[in-house]
Design an enzyme around this catalytic site. Structure first.
Site, PDB file in Angstrom:
ATOM      1  N   HIS A 100       0.841  -1.194   0.000  1.00 26.30           N
ATOM      2  CA  HIS A 100       0.000   0.000   0.000  1.00 26.30           C
ATOM      3  C   HIS A 100       0.879   1.249   0.000  1.00 26.30           C
ATOM      4  CE1 HIS A 100       0.460  -0.733   4.478  1.00 26.30           C
ATOM      5  NE2 HIS A 100       0.858   0.532   4.367  1.00 26.30           N
TER       6      HIS A 100
HETATM    7  P1  TYD Z   1      -2.300  -3.917   7.527  1.00 30.42           P
HETATM    8  O1  TYD Z   1      -2.320  -2.477   7.134  1.00 30.42           O
HETATM    9  O2  TYD Z   1      -2.955  -4.861   6.583  1.00 30.42           O
HETATM   10  O3  TYD Z   1      -0.812  -4.406   7.814  1.00 30.42           O
HETATM   11  P2  TYD Z   1       0.487  -4.408   6.862  1.00 30.42           P
HETATM   12  O4  TYD Z   1       0.565  -3.068   6.224  1.00 30.42           O
HETATM   13  O5  TYD Z   1       1.621  -4.682   7.793  1.00 30.42           O
HETATM   14  O6  TYD Z   1       0.367  -5.492   5.863  1.00 30.42           O
HETATM   15  O7  TYD Z   1      -2.972  -4.033   8.973  1.00 30.42           O
HETATM   16  C1  TYD Z   1      -3.332  -5.275   9.540  1.00 30.42           C
HETATM   17  C2  TYD Z   1      -4.520  -5.056  10.480  1.00 30.42           C
HETATM   18  O8  TYD Z   1      -4.151  -4.239  11.584  1.00 30.42           O
HETATM   19  C3  TYD Z   1      -5.680  -4.373   9.784  1.00 30.42           C
HETATM   20  O9  TYD Z   1      -6.876  -4.958  10.286  1.00 30.42           O
HETATM   21  C4  TYD Z   1      -5.586  -2.939  10.273  1.00 30.42           C
HETATM   22  C5  TYD Z   1      -4.987  -3.087  11.641  1.00 30.42           C
HETATM   23  N1  TYD Z   1      -4.162  -1.934  12.067  1.00 30.42           N
HETATM   24  C6  TYD Z   1      -4.554  -1.176  13.156  1.00 30.42           C
HETATM   25  O10 TYD Z   1      -5.615  -1.419  13.771  1.00 30.42           O
HETATM   26  N2  TYD Z   1      -3.776  -0.133  13.562  1.00 30.42           N
HETATM   27  C7  TYD Z   1      -2.617   0.161  12.921  1.00 30.42           C
HETATM   28  O11 TYD Z   1      -1.914   1.121  13.329  1.00 30.42           O
HETATM   29  C8  TYD Z   1      -2.207  -0.629  11.788  1.00 30.42           C
HETATM   30  C9  TYD Z   1      -0.939  -0.344  11.052  1.00 30.42           C
HETATM   31  C10 TYD Z   1      -3.014  -1.683  11.400  1.00 30.42           C
END
Ligand code: TYD
Length: 138
Positions: free
Chosen positions: A55
């Site tokens: 992303h």
């Molecule tokens: P995600 O953005 O998919 O993780 P990555 O970028 O590492 O692949 O986030 C995973 C899950 O965690 C998603 O349900 C959103 C949640 N999340 C939070 O609640 N707070 C946060 O600060 C972050 C980064 C993710």
């Protein structure tokens, strides 16, 4: 020495403050982190061969470092791609907005610590690569 990367991203060296008890790295606003820290999160227990990230952010700035272990960060500013190994707690990677980033090849012991200048907001995410490229070209 700070290393410039694509999309305004930078590798920010953090000082290892070691003594006979072990090591410590500090991350302080303005000294090491060029933004006000409003959120911190840690990514760990990533399965073998599993990519994460995939992303870009509209506005959020982040500093990422591997507290332990390593992973490979791929940065993409819509024009080119760059690989950065986060494999030492003294390597802080500043990820700027509108830089697509992916994490790959996590070691099983990796703990990726991320500091951010915004609370979590799903509306700030660009999770579709074609959408990111359209915005990056505009
Ligand atoms: P995600 O953005 O998919 O993780 P990555 O970028 O590492 O692949 O986030 C995973 C899950 O965690 C998603 O349900 C959103 C949640 N999340 C939070 O609640 N707070 C946060 O600060 C972050 C980064 C993710």
């Amino acid at each position: 020495m700070t290393t410039s990367l694509i999309g305004g991203c930078r590798l920010i060296p953090l000082v290892r403050r070691g003594d006979r008890r072990g090591s410590l790295v500090a991350m302080e606003r303005d000294k090491d982190v060029p933004f006000e820290i409003l959120r911190a999160y840690a990514v760990f227990d990533t399965g073998p061969g599993v990519p994460r990230g995939n992303h870009a952010h509209h506005a959020c700035r982040q500093l990422a470092l591997s507290v332990t272990g390593r992973c490979r960060m791929v940065l993409d500013d819509g024009k080119s791609r760059q690989d950065v190994w986060l494999d030492d707690p003294t390597k802080g990677l500043l990820i700027e907005p509108m830089v697509w980033h992916e994490m790959h090849e996590f070691s099983s012991d990796n703990v990726l610590l991320v500091l951010a200048d915004m609370p979590y907001d799903e509306a700030d995410y660009i999770r579709d690569y074609d959408n990111f490229m359209a915005l990056a070209r505009a």
